[in-house]
Scaffold this motif. Structure first.
Motif, PDB file in Angstrom:
ATOM      1  N   THR A  29      -1.501   6.479 -14.686  1.00 44.55           N
ATOM      2  CA  THR A  29      -1.953   5.793 -15.896  1.00 44.55           C
ATOM      3  C   THR A  29      -1.647   6.657 -17.121  1.00 44.55           C
ATOM      4  N   SER A  30      -1.726   6.038 -18.287  1.00 46.35           N
ATOM      5  CA  SER A  30      -1.453   6.791 -19.518  1.00 46.35           C
ATOM      6  C   SER A  30      -2.490   7.899 -19.728  1.00 46.35           C
ATOM      7  N   LYS A  31      -3.732   7.663 -19.346  1.00 39.90           N
ATOM      8  CA  LYS A  31      -4.779   8.683 -19.473  1.00 39.90           C
ATOM      9  C   LYS A  31      -4.486   9.848 -18.530  1.00 39.90           C
ATOM     10  N   GLU A  32      -4.102   9.541 -17.293  1.00 39.90           N
ATOM     11  CA  GLU A  32      -3.761  10.588 -16.334  1.00 39.90           C
ATOM     12  C   GLU A  32      -2.547  11.381 -16.821  1.00 39.90           C
ATOM     13  N   LEU A  33      -1.581  10.692 -17.381  1.00 34.12           N
ATOM     14  CA  LEU A  33      -0.388  11.346 -17.908  1.00 34.12           C
ATOM     15  C   LEU A  33      -0.754  12.304 -19.046  1.00 34.12           C
ATOM     16  N   GLU A  34      -1.683  11.872 -19.889  1.00 24.79           N
ATOM     17  CA  GLU A  34      -2.150  12.720 -20.992  1.00 24.79           C
ATOM     18  C   GLU A  34      -2.840  13.974 -20.454  1.00 24.79           C
ATOM     19  N   LEU A  35      -3.678  13.806 -19.433  1.00 25.38           N
ATOM     20  CA  LEU A  35      -4.381  14.951 -18.837  1.00 25.38           C
ATOM     21  C   LEU A  35      -3.401  15.900 -18.152  1.00 25.38           C
ATOM     22  N   ILE A  36      -2.426  15.354 -17.445  1.00 27.43           N
ATOM     23  CA  ILE A  36      -1.418  16.181 -16.789  1.00 27.43           C
ATOM     24  C   ILE A  36      -0.603  16.931 -17.828  1.00 27.43           C
ATOM     25  N   SER A  37      -0.270  16.267 -18.908  1.00 25.34           N
ATOM     26  CA  SER A  37       0.486  16.900 -19.982  1.00 25.34           C
ATOM     27  C   SER A  37      -0.284  18.073 -20.585  1.00 25.34           C
TER      28      SER A  37
END
Length: 62
Positions: A5-13
């Protein structure tokens, strides 16, 4: 594999940024320290963070 998800992608980033910074700093410390044991410890820490960075990168297919 599930889509990220976009939220998960933000956290991974954010985690990638942190891991890269820690790796860079500990590598620099390992090269400037005169205490061999401490320099070795910093190098090990850098290696661990580099592994985490690569694992996180793998989550997003990088």
């Amino acid at each position: 594999m599930q889509e990220v998800t976009s939220k998960e992608l933000e956290l991974i980033s954010d985690a990638l940024t942190a891991e890269a910074l820690i790796c860079k700093k500990t590598r620099a410390y390992s090269k400037t320290l005169t205490d061999v044991e401490l320099a070795s410890c910093m190098s090990k820490i850098a290696d661990e963070h580099e592994q985490r960075y690569n694992a996180l990168l793998g989550l997003i297919g990088g």
